[in-house]
Motif scaffolding. Structure first.
Motif, short mmCIF file in Angstrom:
data_model
loop_
_atom_site.label_atom_id
_atom_site.label_comp_id
_atom_site.label_asym_id
_atom_site.label_seq_id
_atom_site.Cartn_x
_atom_site.Cartn_y
_atom_site.Cartn_z
N ALA A 157 51.11 72.31 61.21
CA ALA A 157 50.29 71.11 60.94
C ALA A 157 48.81 71.48 60.89
CB ALA A 157 50.55 70.04 62.00
N HIS A 158 48.40 72.42 61.72
CA HIS A 158 47.00 72.85 61.75
C HIS A 158 46.60 73.51 60.43
CE1 HIS A 158 43.59 74.86 64.28
NE2 HIS A 158 43.15 74.16 63.26
N ARG A 159 47.48 74.34 59.89
CA ARG A 159 47.18 75.00 58.62
C ARG A 159 47.14 73.99 57.47
NH1 ARG A 159 44.70 77.68 57.35
NH2 ARG A 159 45.57 79.30 56.02
N LEU A 160 48.03 72.99 57.53
CA LEU A 160 47.98 71.91 56.54
C LEU A 160 46.66 71.16 56.64
CD1 LEU A 160 51.52 70.24 56.43
CD2 LEU A 160 50.21 71.04 54.47
N GLU A 161 46.26 70.90 57.88
CA GLU A 161 44.99 70.20 58.12
C GLU A 161 43.83 71.00 57.52
OE1 GLU A 161 42.56 68.44 61.98
OE2 GLU A 161 43.78 70.24 62.17
N ASP A 162 43.84 72.32 57.71
CA ASP A 162 42.78 73.16 57.16
C ASP A 162 42.70 73.03 55.64
OD1 ASP A 162 42.13 74.09 59.67
OD2 ASP A 162 43.34 75.92 59.51
N CYS A 163 43.86 73.00 55.00
CA CYS A 163 43.89 72.92 53.54
C CYS A 163 43.44 71.55 53.04
CB CYS A 163 45.29 73.25 53.02
SG CYS A 163 45.79 74.97 53.33
N PHE A 164 43.84 70.49 53.76
CA PHE A 164 43.37 69.16 53.39
C PHE A 164 41.87 69.02 53.63
CE2 PHE A 164 47.89 67.72 53.92
CZ PHE A 164 48.05 67.30 52.61
N LYS A 165 41.35 69.77 54.60
CA LYS A 165 39.91 69.73 54.87
C LYS A 165 39.13 70.28 53.67
CE LYS A 165 36.46 71.28 58.24
NZ LYS A 165 35.91 69.94 58.43
N VAL A 166 39.70 71.31 53.00
CA VAL A 166 39.06 71.85 51.81
C VAL A 166 38.98 70.77 50.73
CG1 VAL A 166 39.18 73.60 49.98
CG2 VAL A 166 39.84 74.19 52.32
#
Length: 355
Positions: free
Chosen positions: A99-108
């Motif tokens: 979920a954290h890595r998904l969050e990072d990508c959505f942050k971009v």
């Protein structure tokens, strides 16, 4: 007064539980209470995580359109963030990391100057969400999520997230143009670009969809139907006509005014015929029927334009006591136009009450 002698006390003690027994019983009760609380917390996390996954899947089905609404992108970012936080609290490391890595990508997407996304970004996002869904499904299963299973899935998906983040950063920097912007690639590939048994795979998913249609109409069963739509959407690769048909079917399904009795025969028939057309290389002939378009275009409560509509809708909503909770509920219940109308009505009411 009745007095008990020493010998009587000795005899009586045989029938009374010792202090150690009392302590052991208290510990068992305490462990049982703690276990029940943990189970309730875990069930609550799973239910909330499913709702967040629905938010992510719904936004990713047509990411290009979602990108036009910054609030929708923000909502997807918050969904991934919420799953990460809940998993961290419960010590579910594999779910937290994914979920954290998904969050990072959505942050971009949320913070970066990404003007347009392409099929590659959409596909990679969906694969990441699929992994998160797989982890959650195992957690909910009879044996739970084993650490070794979670670690293996995380190791498999990490390169995908790295590829996605690199791709998004290139799109943001302009070093790579989105396919939709024109890269020489055809807009709709031929049937050779899809699985050789495309029609058969479509039929397998349609049989699954039909079983859900036989269930009682509910938010949960409609969610299951939209999940099948997502799989059908991904099955079509980059075939725009196929994906447009699936998206139209999904919009018709999520509208609670459309009954399963009406939806099932129409959607199953059109998707089956479209699957055969794809298999035969006739993708340009795929067009949603007028009846399906009418079902997809049926007016929803969120689309009402009359000022009185939000007030009528709000009567059916049970408002919580906390002001912040009220705000969150309103954001989830009404669209921007309705919220604007509600704000105007509140301002008018406050002015009237102060006079």
């Amino acid at each position: 007064m009745f007095w008990m002698g020493a010998s009587d006390c000795s005899q009586e003690s045989r029938f009374l539980p010792r202090r150690g027994c009392f302590l052991e019983g208290a510990q068992i009760v305490r462990r049982t209470v703690v276990s029940d609380q943990q189970d309730r917390i875990m069930r609550l996390f799973i239910e909330e995580a499913k709702e967040h996954l629905d938010t992510l899947e719904n936004g990713l089905v047509d990411l290009k359109s979602t990108m036009k609404d910054p609030e929708s992108v923000q909502e997807m970012f918050r969904a991934a963030h919420s799953v990460k936080g809940g998993a961290a609290m419960l010590g579910l490391d594999s779910i937290k990391i994914t979920a954290h890595r998904l969050e990072d990508c959505f942050k971009v997407l949320k913070d970066g100057p990404v003007k347009q996304v392409d099929q590659t970004a959409e596909s990679l996002f969906l694969k990441g969400v699929d992994t998160l869904k797989d982890l959650l499904g195992r957690l909910e299963g009879p044996f739970g999520l084993r650490n070794e299973e979670g670690e293996k899935l995380v190791q498999q998906v990490m390169p995908l997230f790295a590829q996605l983040e690199t791709h998004l950063n290139k799109l943001a920097s302009g070093k790579q143009q989105a396919v939709a912007a024109g890269s020489g690639a055809p807009a709709a590939p031929t049937a050779g670009a899809v699985p050789a048994n495309f029609a058969a795979e479509v039929m397998t998913l349609l049989k699954e969809m039909l079983q859900v249609f036989k269930q009682k109409e509910s938010a949960a069963s409609r969610s299951e139907l939209t999940a099948v739509c997502l799989r059908l959407y991904k099955l079509g690769g980059k075939i725009e006509t196929w994906q447009n048909l699936v998206k139209t079917a999904r919009v018709a399904i999520v509208n609670p005014k459309n009954s399963y009795k009406v939806l099932a025969p129409l959607i199953i028939k059109e998707l089956k015929e479209a699957g055969d057309l794809v298999q035969g290389g006739k993708v340009k002939a795929i067009v949603p029927s007028k009846n399906l378009l009418l079902l997809a275009a049926s007016p929803k409560p969120a689309e009402a334009s009359a000022p009185a509509a939000p007030a009528a809708a709000s009567k059916q909503v049970a408002l919580p006591a906390e002001p912040k909770a009220v705000v969150n509920l309103l954001l989830k219940t009404f669209n921007k136009k309705q919220l604007s109308e509600i704000a105007k009505l509140l301002v008018q009411a406050l002015r009237a009450s102060s006079n």
